[in-house]
Design an enzyme around this catalytic site. Structure first.
Site, PDB file in Angstrom:
ATOM      1  CG  ASP A  92      -2.058  -0.924   1.172  1.00  0.00           C
ATOM      2  OD1 ASP A  92      -2.340  -1.432   0.064  1.00  0.00           O
ATOM      3  OD2 ASP A  92      -2.679  -1.169   2.216  1.00  0.00           O
ATOM      4  NE  ARG A 149      -1.989   2.691  13.198  1.00  0.00           N
ATOM      5  CZ  ARG A 149      -1.193   2.024  12.362  1.00  0.00           C
ATOM      6  NH1 ARG A 149       0.044   2.427  12.165  1.00  0.00           N
ATOM      7  NH2 ARG A 149      -1.642   0.964  11.725  1.00  0.00           N
ATOM      8  CG  ASP A 163      -5.004   2.070  12.432  1.00  0.00           C
ATOM      9  OD1 ASP A 163      -4.990   2.325  13.651  1.00  0.00           O
ATOM     10  OD2 ASP A 163      -4.816   0.937  11.973  1.00  0.00           O
TER      11      ASP A 163
HETATM   12  N1  ARG Z   1      -8.730  -3.116  15.131  1.00  0.00           N
HETATM   13  C1  ARG Z   1      -7.468  -2.663  15.617  1.00  0.00           C
HETATM   14  C2  ARG Z   1      -7.538  -1.198  15.924  1.00  0.00           C
HETATM   15  O1  ARG Z   1      -8.346  -0.520  15.391  1.00  0.00           O
HETATM   16  C3  ARG Z   1      -6.315  -2.972  14.677  1.00  0.00           C
HETATM   17  C4  ARG Z   1      -6.368  -2.280  13.353  1.00  0.00           C
HETATM   18  C5  ARG Z   1      -5.274  -2.696  12.385  1.00  0.00           C
HETATM   19  N2  ARG Z   1      -5.416  -4.084  12.085  1.00  0.00           N
HETATM   20  C6  ARG Z   1      -4.890  -4.727  11.067  1.00  0.00           C
HETATM   21  N3  ARG Z   1      -5.052  -5.999  11.051  1.00  0.00           N
HETATM   22  N4  ARG Z   1      -4.255  -4.152  10.105  1.00  0.00           N
HETATM   23  O2  ARG Z   1      -6.754  -0.711  16.708  1.00  0.00           O
END
Ligand code: ARG
Length: 412
Positions: A14, A93, A122
């Site tokens: 990505d 993040r 995210d």
């Molecule tokens: N659901 C989790 C969060 O929002 C992880 C998100 C990223 N997950 C992933 N498999 N890329 O914090």
């Protein structure tokens, strides 16, 4: 010369495609990898970023800051989203956003970017954190905008533009990992009836394959922060790395969650968080021993709020400062050592000791040395029960032939 943009760069498909896409849109891309427990080689990421058209590549080792200022405060808070998710991805993040903004200031960039989709949490965390720290910066999220809706289309685009595609064999999963945990979604996990296939897991053994014999460890805390393992002082990053290995070996920290995303979607997510789960269990044992009943009750409410705040991307807020102040204050006597048994998927606190323990054997014991005055209990209960007796006589006994119906909810 284009407009400079700092892109949070993982080295995956990505963000590699994003480098080229942004370059085509006229940006000069500075690719920034923030190492919060890297699962990739930064040298490979660098080569790939530059090949995709980045004007510069940087990798910042933020492991220590991540543990010290994000993971351990969340541990002290007892933050677990929906009681299950220790928040690894969510915690990283705001730190990544902060470092993007720092680099943007340094190179005088006018924009930052990230590779998040428009369906997840995210994007919210990155955008809101950036807006809080640097409201003047433009935020670009290519995946939210471009037409490359499938992995195949992205690969096609990459091949057309000579972007080196990650050579790893295509995994059906979307994975994010850092020291505090590993998050896995998509592929067969999207059907909530499917048991997670074993290949989802990378850090933890299955219970079946975990050793038959338990391991015992001792984790010591000072003011709610873990400082020693088995009596030896240890730095945060090293402790977390060690526990990820040790507890992972015993199959600890697998979490299968049906999660409520911020954008309203329910999502099936698997987590592996051996160190986080073990440390949370250890920390709770010291808190049970050193906090009063009312402190524990209030702390549980704060823990929930704190978890929501982290999940919802509200790290850089006054609300967070307020909650953090409470947490920090609540931890001033949370000192001591927990003894844990790691065995077949469970980290169990089997012993605890603390110089500030509120537990007194002389009060709790039913054996010799009891200092509790049982005869005083009668007077205490007389006063404690006073409002109950008054109300029962005036209302309950007066209004109903069968006052015991209150127990079944029938009060009339
Ligand atoms: N659901 C989790 C969060 O929002 C992880 C998100 C990223 N997950 C992933 N498999 N890329 O914090």
């Amino acid at each position: 010369m284009g407009k400079k943009l700092v892109l949070a760069y993982s080295g995956g498909l990505d963000t590699s495609v994003a480098v080229r896409w942004l370059t085509d849109k006229g940006y000069d891309v500075i690719a920034l990898t923030v190492d919060v427990g890297l699962d990739r080689d930064p040298a490979v990421a660098e080569e790939r970023a530059l090949a995709a058209g980045a004007i510069e590549y940087r990798c910042i080792d933020a492991k220590d800051d991540f543990i010290r200022f994000f993971a351990f405060p969340a541990l002290a808070a007892g933050a677990m989203y929906q009681g299950r998710y220790p928040l690894a991805t969510a915690l990283a993040r705001p730190l990544i956003a902060k470092l993007m903004v720092d680099v943007a200031r340094e190179v005088d960039a006018k924009a930052v970017g990230h590779g998040c989709t428009g369906k997840g949490n995210d994007q919210v965390r990155f955008d809101v954190s950036t807006q809080a720290l640097a409201p003047d910066l433009e935020i670009v999220a290519p995946v939210r905008e471009w037409e490359l809706k499938t992995r195949e289309l992205e690969i096609e685009y990459a091949e057309k533009h000579d972007i080196p595609v990650p050579v790893t064999k295509a995994s059906p999963y979307s994975v994010d990992e850092n020291l505090w945990g590993r998050s896995i979604e998509s592929g067969p996990l999207e059907d909530p009836w499917n048991e997670p296939p074993e290949d989802v897991y990378a850090w933890t053994k299955s219970v079946a394959d975990a050793p038959d014999d338990p391991a015992y460890i001792e984790v010591s805390f000072e003011h709610g922060i873990p400082t020693a393992l088995d009596g030896k002082e240890i730095a945060g990053v090293a402790l977390v790395e060690r526990l990820n290995e040790l507890a992972g070996e015993h199959g600890i920290g697998r979490i299968d969650h049906m999660e409520d995303r911020l954008v309203g979607i329910k999502s099936r997510e698997i987590y592996e968080a051996p160190a986080a789960v073990t440390l949370l269990a250890a920390h709770q044992a010291i808190e049970r021993m050193t906090l009063s009943k009312t402190q524990l009750r209030t702390k549980a409410v704060i823990a929930r709020e704190y978890a929501e705040l982290i999940y919802d991307g509200l790290w850089f807020t006054a609300h967070h400062q307020d909650l953090a102040s409470y947490v920090q204050s609540s931890q001033r006597h949370v000192n001591g050592t927990t003894r844990l048994r790691l065995h077949k998927g469970q980290a169990t606190a089997v012993g605890a000791k603390s110089p500030s323990s509120l537990y007194a054997t002389s009060l709790a014991t039913y054996e010799k040395g009891d200092q509790y005055d049982q005869s005083a209990a009668k007077g205490f209960i007389h006063i404690w029960g006073l409002p109950v007796r008054v109300q029962a006589q005036k209302q309950l006994l007066a209004q109903s032939d069968e006052p015991l119906h209150i127990a079944s909810g029938e009060t009339q």
